[in-house]
Design an enzyme around this catalytic site. Structure first.
Site, PDB file in Angstrom:
ATOM      1  N   GLY A 172      -3.512   3.662 -21.214  1.00 29.22           N
ATOM      2  CA  GLY A 172      -2.073   3.029 -21.125  1.00 29.22           C
ATOM      3  C   GLY A 172      -1.168   3.890 -20.471  1.00 29.22           C
ATOM      4  N   GLY A 173       0.165   4.144 -20.773  1.00 25.74           N
ATOM      5  CA  GLY A 173       1.119   4.840 -20.213  1.00 25.74           C
ATOM      6  C   GLY A 173       0.526   6.354 -19.711  1.00 25.74           C
ATOM      7  N   GLY A 407      -4.730   3.189  19.472  1.00 24.51           N
ATOM      8  CA  GLY A 407      -3.873   3.616  18.270  1.00 24.51           C
ATOM      9  C   GLY A 407      -4.524   4.838  17.491  1.00 24.51           C
ATOM     10  N   ALA A 408      -5.641   4.753  17.253  1.00 28.84           N
ATOM     11  CA  ALA A 408      -6.304   5.734  16.522  1.00 28.84           C
ATOM     12  C   ALA A 408      -6.238   7.076  17.139  1.00 28.84           C
ATOM     13  CB  ALA A 408      -7.712   5.570  16.140  1.00 28.84           C
TER      14      ALA A 408
END
Length: 517
Positions: A172-173, A407-408
């Site tokens: 949970g939290g 781009g790499a």
């Protein structure tokens, strides 16, 4: 009236009672699962005799559902400070033997107090999570507790190292605080993290899944990337936490420890001269490059199982801590994808926050193609890498071993994103793309019109390779500072790091940038 001796005896009795935690039966059941108790974990973490407990006598004040009759030793969490290999650290350890380590108001206040103390003192914080979750009898006070912890995780981020060890259930939290810390350690077969458990999932969706498959150590190390380390036992996790701390400064105003490793900074590594295969499509293990360069061949690798096409690790060069980001040609040819981009960017930001120089080792053919990557947001995730390298102001060194395309090439800490010194091996290929793909575009008409298209294509590929499939054009533009023999890489990197370790770089004042998330 009680004498001083009587009062001291009463203190001893109270302490002895609390040190028994949830009682003999609960402690025995915990150990039967192969797990250490909260106090045993803290004893293993801290140097002998240095742990000083805080808030041992804190008690909950819930009166709902008969809770006023319930005694929860130390309210289910042990907190304090001590020395880890001679350096100060604050820590807390949840005690599952005491009301399942459930978190209520006072439990949370204890954790918040050591978080505040760690921030004031400027020392690392280690949290050991082992809890059944929120103490639902306390209602909104339990939610108050989680919120206060989350807030402090955020405030302390980038100021002090925050380390989480998941040593039991975390649901949970409760999972969000570890996720907000810098590194998460999990223990195989005994630790679990999930928002909703298997029973709820089955009731809502009909899916049947085990605790281990849903939120076990290997699940979060391999699939989600939430955890950074999968450990064999509680003791193994604590041992590795100590190793991690040895690379880190106490806070963002300090420098990382300088350690005499005994390894000669001028040591050559001739095995690297023949490591890169002649065939550019043949893989090799980038970890062999790392081992050949760093002190004594030792490095410490977070996220070993997640996005293995990129490697991140801590190591030392002439005793100085460095963070290394390296493409792994042995996995997906070292391509960048969504997970690899996320893995690298968070590591870069951590190193930059804590004054740890960054070494990037590039061998990357590009971003991983495919519709799933595009639909998953490779543009957005890939942009994080550009952002974080550009944002980092620590010393940044670049080594290109083989392919560095498109781009790499830019994304992997190129000079254009602020690398302070860039080196390349003679085997480096720096270009917009590989020779075959480039020729298919540039010379398509000429190849198709040739009497022998196959032969013409080979000629054009050879021409392109001679022009671009090497490091010399980039070096000729000053984008590469030196082309070096692989065997001398260690000494060249150490010299570069020593001269750049006093680097200072100022940026325009702003509240913060808007990183592409």
């Amino acid at each position: 009236m009680a004498s001083g001796a009587d009062k001291i005896n009463e203190l001893k009795k109270r302490e002895e009672t609390l040190r028994r935690m949830g009682g003999e039966k609960a402690v025995a059941g915990h150990r039967k699962k192969g797990m250490l108790t909260a106090r045993e974990r803290l004893d293993l973490l801290f140097d002998p005799g240095t742990f000083r407990e805080i808030d041992m006598f804190v008690r909950h004040r819930c009166t709902n559902f008969g809770m006023e009759k319930e005694e929860i030793p130390s309210d289910g969490v042990v907190t304090g400070h001590g020395m880890v290999e001679g350096r100060p650290v604050f820590a807390f350890a949840q005690d599952f033997t005491s009301r399942a380590g459930s978190l209520g108001e006072m439990h949370a206040r204890k954790i918040c107090k050591v978080m505040d103390m760690a921030l004031k003192a400027g020392v690392p914080l280690v949290g050991m999570n082992d809890s059944g979750g929120a103490r639902i009898q306390e209602g909104v006070d339990a939610l108050f507790g989680y919120g206060e912890i989350f807030f402090r995780n955020s405030i302390g981020s980038g100021v002090i190292p925050q380390i989480s060890a998941i040593m039991g259930p975390t649901a949970g939290g409760a999972v969000y605080s570890p996720a907000m810390t810098d590194f998460v350690f999990m223990v195989k077969n005994t630790s679990h993290m999930f928002i909703t458990g298997p029973e709820v999932i089955k009731a809502v969706t009909g899916e049947e899944i085990s605790f281990e498959d849903l939120g076990g150590a290997m699940t979060h190390n391999e699939k989600s990337g939430v955890a950074h380390f999968a450990c064999d036992s509680d003791a193994d996790a604590i041992s590795r936490i100590k190793v991690l701390l040895s690379y880190l400064p106490a806070n963002n105003m300090d420098e990382p420890p300088l350690i005499n490793t005994g390894d000669d900074p001028a040591r050559q590594a001739p095995e690297l001269d023949t490591l890169v295969p002649e065939n550019p499509n043949q893989p090799y293990d980038i970890k062999k490059v790392i081992s050949g360069i760093v002190d004594n061949g030792d490095f410490f690798e977070p996220h070993e199982y997640f996005a293995p096409n990129i490697v991140v690790c801590f190591a030392r060069l002439n005793g100085r801590s460095v963070g290394i980001i390296a493409n792994q040609p042995a996995v997906l040819a070292g391509c960048l994808d969504i997970d690899a981009s996320d893995k690298a960017t968070r590591f870069i930001r951590f190193c930059d926050a804590f004054n740890i120089p960054i070494l990037t080792i590039a061998d990357v053919p590009g971003y991983l193609p495919g519709s799933q990557q595009e639909w998953g947001g490779i543009i957005r995730h890939g942009a994080k890498l550009l952002w974080c390298y550009s944002e980092a102001t620590v010393p940044k060194l670049l080594l290109i071993t083989r392919k560095d395309y498109g781009g790499a090439y830019i994304a992997m800490s190129s000079r254009h994103l602020g690398a302070d010194m860039a080196f390349a091996w003679p085997s480096a290929e720096i270009a917009v793309m590989g020779a075959e793909g480039a020729c298919n575009i540039i010379h398509r008409k000429e190849i198709n019109a040739a009497e022998d298209p196959g032969q013409k294509r080979k000629e054009k590929i050879a021409e392109y390779q001679a022009l671009f499939s090497n490091p010399y054009q980039a070096a000729g533009r000053g984008y590469i500072d030196a082309v070096i023999r692989p065997g001398e890489t260690r000494s060249r990197l150490i010299d570069a790091l020593e001269i750049m370790c006093s680097k200072r770089e100022l940026r325009p004042p702003k509240k913060h940038g808007n990183i592409p998330m």
